[in-house]
Design an enzyme around this catalytic site. Structure first.
Site, PDB file in Angstrom:
ATOM      1  N   HIS A 241       0.831  -1.207   0.000  1.00 23.31           N
ATOM      2  CA  HIS A 241       0.000   0.000   0.000  1.00 23.31           C
ATOM      3  C   HIS A 241       0.867   1.260   0.000  1.00 23.31           C
ATOM      4  O   HIS A 241       2.103   1.188   0.155  1.00 23.31           O
ATOM      5  CB  HIS A 241      -0.946   0.002   1.210  1.00 23.31           C
ATOM      6  CG  HIS A 241      -0.248  -0.111   2.548  1.00 23.31           C
ATOM      7  ND1 HIS A 241       0.524   0.898   3.077  1.00 23.31           N
ATOM      8  CD2 HIS A 241      -0.235  -1.125   3.463  1.00 23.31           C
ATOM      9  CE1 HIS A 241       0.997   0.525   4.255  1.00 23.31           C
ATOM     10  NE2 HIS A 241       0.554  -0.700   4.525  1.00 23.31           N
TER      11      HIS A 241
ATOM     12  N   CYS B 204       3.831  -4.599   6.729  1.00 27.17           N
ATOM     13  CA  CYS B 204       3.347  -4.335   5.378  1.00 27.17           C
ATOM     14  C   CYS B 204       4.459  -3.777   4.500  1.00 27.17           C
ATOM     15  O   CYS B 204       5.544  -3.421   4.955  1.00 27.17           O
ATOM     16  CB  CYS B 204       2.164  -3.378   5.416  1.00 27.17           C
ATOM     17  SG  CYS B 204       0.623  -4.144   5.947  1.00 27.17           S
TER      18      CYS B 204
END
Length: 478
Positions: free
Chosen positions: A404, A420
């Site tokens: 992301h 992440c």
């Protein structure tokens, strides 16, 4: 030049005599006709290599050449004697029938009747140039492909294509640089060679690298321009081809229309469409229906020793008509994502070719290793584009990890996330648009080059806002 003429006649009668081709090439080279010389040397093949890299006495070559010329001259003189004998016999017959003019016979000023064909045979025959005899036919299909620079320069890039019955009549080869086991796809790849089928079905190889061919290559301005246009299309075709593959894998059949790939969330397999995708969808769908889509690229492929792309990685895109007959695009292996925790890199690959190599932020030991797939693609996670997940999010399988954006751009290149994969805004938006739902992702260490691969002109990344998901609050481990 007299020797050249006899040798030309000889190689026309004995096209498989590589030594004769080599000697003819030497004659051309001596006369300053280097283009014709290089053609003959190509026909000579291993004979040229053997004699150019060995110390063979010049007297031996001269003796062999004189033998070929003597043999050809004797054969020519024998044919002339036979033709003259037949001509004399024909003239005697004509003298017995003075009132008739035989069909195909002209009367010259002296009153003798000479058959047109026979008259021509009395002259010293001028052999056609070997290049004309073996001249490539005018290509009705011009294809492009790319391969590792070593393989392309060596003429090995099209071995598989040339064995195919669907081989185009002319193929231009572009060269990709190698980085370890990877081949690097960049804009404006250099043109290194063309391969073309001659009228006799032989393959004519023309190098455009002066250092390789030791020649002055032909002007290639037009070919280079076409190559650039070809390259511009390949990434969009790769994204569409991969999306068709993903749909086929999940539904068991190809999509009926482009709209099936670009439905609102959660059916947004593809981030967006382009005019080229609309133009090429029918052809690629037909190709996928006629030819089984290849298995997804292995996350850590090894390039072949000669530098050619892995199977499916160095095919060619011809025109829409040929793809509709079952020809996949150049990037025939589905796009895949590889994350390198050691170098903080994320690459988009097809086979052993790298199309992009981005810098990313990770979480060190908190970022898991292994294989995943993109299971969810969302625009503006949690309703805005400037939050902790940025403007795009791609969930990894059914986990709390995702690729992301970020509102902490200084963390790129560092281990500051909770696991992440963080990306810069322009990078994650381009990635979101390029790779479809279902794309495989592998996270490991020490597998990617450190050099970034970011084109000046980015892949089209405008994405419809119907790919948001207002019904869910994402709790990825940012």
């Amino acid at each position: 030049m007299k020797n050249s003429q006899h040798l030309k006649v000889y190689v026309q009668m004995h096209p498989d005599n590589k030594m004769a081709w080599y000697l003819l090439g030497k004659e051309y080279y001596k006369n300053g006709q280097h283009g014709k010389a290089n053609y003959c040397f190509n026909q000579a093949g291993e004979v040229y290599e053997a004699f150019e890299h060995s110390k063979v006495p010049a007297e031996m070559l001269r003796e062999y050449e004189e033998g070929l010329i003597r043999e050809n001259r004797q054969r020519h003189e024998s044919r002339l004697r036979l033709r003259r004998g037949l001509l004399v016999l024909l003239l005697l017959l004509l003298m017995l029938i003075p009132s008739a003019v035989a069909p195909g016979v002209n009367l010259d000023k002296s009153g003798f009747s000479v058959p047109e064909a026979a008259a021509g045979d009395l002259e010293e025959p001028v052999a056609a140039e070997p290049a004309d005899e073996e001249a490539p036919s005018v290509p009705d299909v011009l294809a492009f492909t790319a391969a590792g620079e070593d393989a392309a320069s060596a003429g090995q890039a099209l071995a598989a294509i040339l064995k195919s019955q669907k081989a185009p009549s002319q193929t231009a080869v572009l060269a990709m640089k190698k980085s370890g086991r990877w081949l690097i796809w960049k804009k404006h790849l250099p043109l290194v060679a063309t391969l073309e089928q001659s009228r006799k079905g032989k393959i004519v190889y023309q190098s455009y690298n002066p250092a390789v061919c030791a020649c002055e290559p032909p002007e290639a301005g037009g070919l280079k321009k076409q190559a650039e246009l070809w390259q511009e299309k390949q990434e969009e075709l790769a994204a569409l081809w991969s999306a068709i593959h993903s749909y086929n894998s999940s539904k068991g059949k190809p999509p009926e229309s482009l709209k099936e790939l670009t439905r609102p969330f959660p059916g947004n397999i593809l981030g967006g469409t382009t005019p080229l995708m609309k133009q090429e969808f029918a052809a690629l769908r037909a190709a996928s229906a006629q030819q089984p889509l290849q298995a997804s690229a292995q996350p850590s492929p090894a390039a072949s020793p000669d530098g050619t792309a892995a199977a499916g990685g160095n095919g060619s895109v011809e025109d829409t008509a040929n793809r509709s007959k079952g020809q996949p695009p150049f990037f025939s292996q589905p796009l895949a994502i590889i994350v390198d925790k050691q170098n903080h890199r994320l690459a988009v690959t097809s086979g052993n070719i790298i199309l992009r190599n981005y810098a990313v932020g990770l979480g060190g030991g908190k970022t898991p290793e292994g294989e995943f797939v993109i299971s969810d693609k969302v625009v503006n996670p949690n309703g805005h584009d400037n939050g902790e997940f940025g403007s795009r999010g791609m969930q990894l399988s059914d986990t709390n990890y995702a690729i992301h954006g970020t509102n902490e751009p200084d963390s790129i290149g560092k281990d500051e996330s909770l696991g992440c994969i963080r990306m810069k805004r322009e990078d994650v938006e381009e990635l979101f648009a390029m790779v479809p739902m279902g794309t495989k992702v592998q996270i490991s260490k020490g597998v990617l080059p450190d050099e970034l691969l970011l084109p000046g002109e980015r892949y089209p990344s405008r994405t419809p806002l119907d790919q948001t998901n207002p019904n869910k609050v994402y709790h990825w481990l940012n």
